[in-house]
Write an enzyme that holds these catalytic residues in place. Structure first.
Site, PDB file in Angstrom:
ATOM      1  N   PHE A  11      -9.277  -4.648   6.167  1.00 28.00           N
ATOM      2  CA  PHE A  11      -8.452  -3.585   6.729  1.00 28.00           C
ATOM      3  C   PHE A  11      -9.270  -2.837   7.771  1.00 28.00           C
ATOM      4  CE2 PHE A  11      -6.585   0.646   7.008  1.00 28.00           C
ATOM      5  CZ  PHE A  11      -5.244   0.342   7.157  1.00 28.00           C
ATOM      6  N   GLU A  67      -0.229   4.824   7.921  1.00 29.63           N
ATOM      7  CA  GLU A  67      -1.524   4.548   8.544  1.00 29.63           C
ATOM      8  C   GLU A  67      -1.992   5.800   9.284  1.00 29.63           C
ATOM      9  OE1 GLU A  67       0.002   0.565   7.646  1.00 29.63           O
ATOM     10  OE2 GLU A  67       0.909   2.176   8.797  1.00 29.63           O
ATOM     11  N   SER A  68      -2.575   6.727   8.544  1.00 22.18           N
ATOM     12  CA  SER A  68      -3.238   7.932   9.064  1.00 22.18           C
ATOM     13  C   SER A  68      -2.298   9.131   9.240  1.00 22.18           C
ATOM     14  CB  SER A  68      -4.058   7.636  10.310  1.00 22.18           C
ATOM     15  OG  SER A  68      -5.116   6.739   9.983  1.00 22.18           O
ATOM     16  N   CYS A  82      -4.446   3.805  12.075  1.00 17.85           N
ATOM     17  CA  CYS A  82      -5.460   2.796  11.769  1.00 17.85           C
ATOM     18  C   CYS A  82      -4.809   1.430  11.617  1.00 17.85           C
ATOM     19  CB  CYS A  82      -6.220   3.194  10.506  1.00 17.85           C
ATOM     20  SG  CYS A  82      -5.157   3.464   9.071  1.00 17.85           S
ATOM     21  N   PHE A 220      -3.515   5.700  -1.890  1.00 16.50           N
ATOM     22  CA  PHE A 220      -2.740   4.481  -1.725  1.00 16.50           C
ATOM     23  C   PHE A 220      -2.958   3.527  -2.899  1.00 16.50           C
ATOM     24  CE2 PHE A 220      -3.062   6.247   2.486  1.00 16.50           C
ATOM     25  CZ  PHE A 220      -1.867   5.919   3.091  1.00 16.50           C
ATOM     26  N   SER A 226      -5.641   9.375   2.355  1.00 18.13           N
ATOM     27  CA  SER A 226      -5.386  10.169   3.552  1.00 18.13           C
ATOM     28  C   SER A 226      -5.149  11.616   3.160  1.00 18.13           C
ATOM     29  CB  SER A 226      -4.159   9.649   4.306  1.00 18.13           C
ATOM     30  OG  SER A 226      -4.429   8.414   4.934  1.00 18.13           O
ATOM     31  N   HIS A 240      -9.515  10.304   6.461  1.00 19.19           N
ATOM     32  CA  HIS A 240      -8.950   9.005   6.090  1.00 19.19           C
ATOM     33  C   HIS A 240     -10.068   8.104   5.579  1.00 19.19           C
ATOM     34  CE1 HIS A 240      -5.188  10.276   7.864  1.00 19.19           C
ATOM     35  NE2 HIS A 240      -5.908  10.723   8.874  1.00 19.19           N
ATOM     36  N   GLU A 244     -12.845  -0.183   0.674  1.00 17.90           N
ATOM     37  CA  GLU A 244     -13.241  -1.537   0.312  1.00 17.90           C
ATOM     38  C   GLU A 244     -14.696  -1.791   0.720  1.00 17.90           C
ATOM     39  OE1 GLU A 244      -8.771  -1.958   1.325  1.00 17.90           O
ATOM     40  OE2 GLU A 244     -10.442  -0.605   1.757  1.00 17.90           O
TER      41      GLU A 244
END
Length: 346
Positions: A11, A67-68, A82, A220, A226, A240, A244
């Protein structure tokens, strides 16, 4: 955290950041916050992300996205996305939406910036390289200028802005982009360790970075985080986290005005403990942060980190300071950047 195949579950945590200031050629008293959520939803479809939640203050609406984040004030629009989002595809539609629905017909200033991607080949269209992004923006803004700061064969940071004087009211933006993150810290931002966004905010120490925030945080599935934090006078912070291990990345951004950001820098680093980070500080002539570059010029070390790059850019009304640091004991490595809403995987 369970091990994953980096090729299947990569990601891109690095965000594309767009900030646009609007004006009325007739000096009319207009407000971007009159745009309906349904209109923002349609605009974000072009970017390939969507709204999760919204928090508001008297001066600002702050949206957590899949995404952000997105921020809307009376005359400023900020979009930070992102992953493999297609942010620049919304610029022309944004200008049309704002003109048709609000009445703003002049762009006072624009800032588009991002760190270099870890895997640019996975981006879509113009976002695979900065040169194409510049060409796309030049079609819309004939008075634009593009810059690269940092090392073009290692970690660097790109900026596109206008040649004009731009915003004259006090304005500043402080950003820390962090990677090679501490594995123990990153585990907090998984559903294995926390039940929701607020749990992650408290266990990580994010709640203590700046007190008095109105927080909107989200964890998430199965991992990723976030947060938007609203403060008085139109100030915000946004964080954010891509936790991983093979692509860990964290971004911290705020427009809080300060004469020096040293205390804030140390608080953020204590929370996340990155292996490397780059820092940018934008401040115009009316901001109390306008002289921060003088302190940073001689600041080669920050609490266990040593500076590898330092650059200063002076625009017509803004000063931009760029610094990159790495842990003093860390070996030099080439950067690898890389999250209810599920984290997209490719």
């Amino acid at each position: 955290m369970a091990s994953v195949d980096s090729h299947q579950h990569f990601f891109e945590g690095t965000e594309k950041l767009l900030e646009v200031w609007f004006k009325s050629s007739e000096g009319r008293d207009l407000d971007l916050r009159t745009v309906q959520k349904s209109d923002w939803d349609k605009l974000l479809e072009l970017v390939k992300c969507e709204i999760i939640s919204v928090a508001s203050s008297p001066e600002m609406d702050a949206y957590v996205l899949s995404e952000s984040s997105m921020f809307v004030t009376q005359d400023r629009y900020i979009l930070k996305t992102c992953g493999t989002t297609t942010l620049l595809y919304c610029v022309e539609p944004l200008l049309k939406l704002v003109k048709d629905k609000v009445g703003f017909d002049v762009v006072g200033d624009i800032f588009y910036s991002r760190k270099n991607f870890s895997r640019p080949e996975l981006q879509h269209g113009v976002h695979q390289n900065f040169e194409n992004e510049v060409q796309e923006l030049d079609k819309i803004f004939p008075n634009g200028s593009a810059y690269t700061l940092g090392r073009i064969n290692r970690d660097c940071w790109y900026l596109y802005t206008l040649e004009d004087e731009g915003v004259t009211q006090p304005d500043q933006t402080f950003e820390l982009l962090m990677w090679d993150m501490c594995p123990e810290k990153m585990k907090i931002f998984t559903q294995e360790m926390c039940k929701d966004g607020r749990d992650a905010s408290e266990k990580s120490g994010i709640v203590d970075i700046i007190h008095g925030m109105k927080m909107d945080d989200f964890l998430f599935e199965p991992c990723g985080y976030s947060m938007n934090g609203l403060l008085p006078d139109g100030c915000y912070i946004t964080i954010h986290v891509t936790p991983e291990p093979h692509c860990s990345y964290v971004s911290f951004e705020s427009n809080v005005p300060q004469e020096t950001y040293n205390d804030l820098i140390e608080k953020v680093l204590d929370v996340f403990r990155p292996g490397k980070f780059l820092m940018t500080i934008f401040a115009n002539k009316a901001s109390i942060a306008r002289d921060t570059h003088k302190t940073l010029e001689t600041q080669e070390n920050i609490k266990g980190y040593r500076r590898s790059d330092h650059q200063l850019c002076c625009f017509k009304n803004y000063t931009l300071t760029y610094n990159q640091y790495a842990k003093s004991s860390a070996k030099s490595q080439r950067s690898t950047t890389t999250g209810q809403f599920a984290r997209p995987v490719i």
